[in-house]
Design a protein around this motif. Structure first.
Motif, mmCIF file in Angstrom:
data_model
loop_
_atom_site.group_PDB
_atom_site.id
_atom_site.type_symbol
_atom_site.label_atom_id
_atom_site.label_comp_id
_atom_site.label_asym_id
_atom_site.label_seq_id
_atom_site.Cartn_x
_atom_site.Cartn_y
_atom_site.Cartn_z
ATOM 1 N N ASP A 235 -2.723 -8.224 -5.950
ATOM 2 C CA ASP A 235 -2.158 -9.416 -6.576
ATOM 3 C C ASP A 235 -2.523 -10.320 -5.910
ATOM 4 O OD1 ASP A 235 -0.120 -7.848 -8.287
ATOM 5 O OD2 ASP A 235 1.275 -7.587 -6.455
ATOM 6 N N GLU A 236 -2.994 -10.292 -4.679
ATOM 7 C CA GLU A 236 -3.639 -11.463 -3.999
ATOM 8 C C GLU A 236 -4.965 -12.000 -4.478
ATOM 9 O OE1 GLU A 236 -1.813 -11.193 0.598
ATOM 10 O OE2 GLU A 236 -3.199 -9.702 -0.065
ATOM 11 N N ILE B 7 -6.701 -7.743 1.478
ATOM 12 C CA ILE B 7 -6.410 -8.387 0.298
ATOM 13 C C ILE B 7 -5.731 -7.224 -0.564
ATOM 14 C CG2 ILE B 7 -7.518 -9.667 -1.685
ATOM 15 C CD1 ILE B 7 -7.175 -11.100 1.311
ATOM 16 N N CYS C 195 -7.081 -15.939 0.682
ATOM 17 C CA CYS C 195 -6.355 -14.790 -0.074
ATOM 18 C C CYS C 195 -5.228 -13.961 0.521
ATOM 19 C CB CYS C 195 -7.380 -13.878 -0.625
ATOM 20 S SG CYS C 195 -8.704 -14.339 -1.779
ATOM 21 N N ASP C 196 -5.266 -13.902 1.707
ATOM 22 C CA ASP C 196 -4.220 -12.960 2.372
ATOM 23 C C ASP C 196 -3.222 -13.941 2.953
ATOM 24 O OD1 ASP C 196 -3.258 -11.047 4.106
ATOM 25 O OD2 ASP C 196 -4.522 -11.389 5.839
ATOM 26 N N THR C 197 -2.548 -13.829 1.802
ATOM 27 C CA THR C 197 -1.161 -14.517 1.874
ATOM 28 C C THR C 197 -0.074 -14.281 2.733
ATOM 29 O OG1 THR C 197 -0.426 -13.887 -0.089
ATOM 30 C CG2 THR C 197 -1.536 -15.976 -0.383
ATOM 31 N N ASP C 198 -0.122 -12.892 2.875
ATOM 32 C CA ASP C 198 1.061 -12.030 3.619
ATOM 33 C C ASP C 198 0.408 -11.985 5.122
ATOM 34 O OD1 ASP C 198 -0.750 -9.954 3.410
ATOM 35 O OD2 ASP C 198 0.567 -8.783 2.225
ATOM 36 N N THR D 166 -4.248 -13.358 -7.760
ATOM 37 C CA THR D 166 -4.002 -14.951 -7.650
ATOM 38 C C THR D 166 -5.232 -15.669 -7.416
ATOM 39 O OG1 THR D 166 -1.812 -13.919 -6.996
ATOM 40 C CG2 THR D 166 -2.540 -16.226 -6.573
#
Length: 116
Positions: free
Chosen positions: A55-56, A52, A44-47, A59
């Motif tokens: 937005d994450e 989280i 989940c932690d795309t950045d 998504t």
């Protein structure tokens, strides 16, 4: 957990099996769930900030479960127990433990997968 040995696991069998597993080895189950939490956070932690955001969270569950954004907005707010606008590892750990072990229908962890 497949009590009737039909090769399928229905909701009742899953709930019964989890209750038995928690009763017999709560720490072991929580340790295994912790591995799931770590994987969930990594996905989940795309950045990469270790948290989280909404937005994450959206998504992840829109793509994996097809959940509605409206339901996920409510779920995120319930899970964000400190109200800081993010879900940290400990919030997710606590929610996961509640989801699988709590008898309290109002526990925030019941929202872990949105409005199921």
């Amino acid at each position: 957990m497949d009590a009737d040995q039909d090769g399928l696991l229905d909701r009742a069998e899953f709930i019964s099996g989890m209750k038995k597993a928690v009763a017999n080895d709560r720490e072991g189950i929580l340790q295994r769930l912790s591995v799931m939490v770590d994987a969930w956070m990594d996905i989940c932690d795309t950045d990469g900030n270790g948290l989280i955001d909404e937005d994450e969270f959206q998504t992840m569950y829109i793509k994996s479960l097809g959940a509605s954004p409206e339901d996920l907005k409510v779920a995120f707010a319930k899970l964000d127990t400190d109200g800081d606008g993010t879900l940290g590892r400990e919030e997710i750990r606590r929610a996961t433990e509640e989801y699988y072990t709590s008898e309290d229908p109002k526990a925030p962890g019941n929202w872990l997968f949105g409005a199921l």
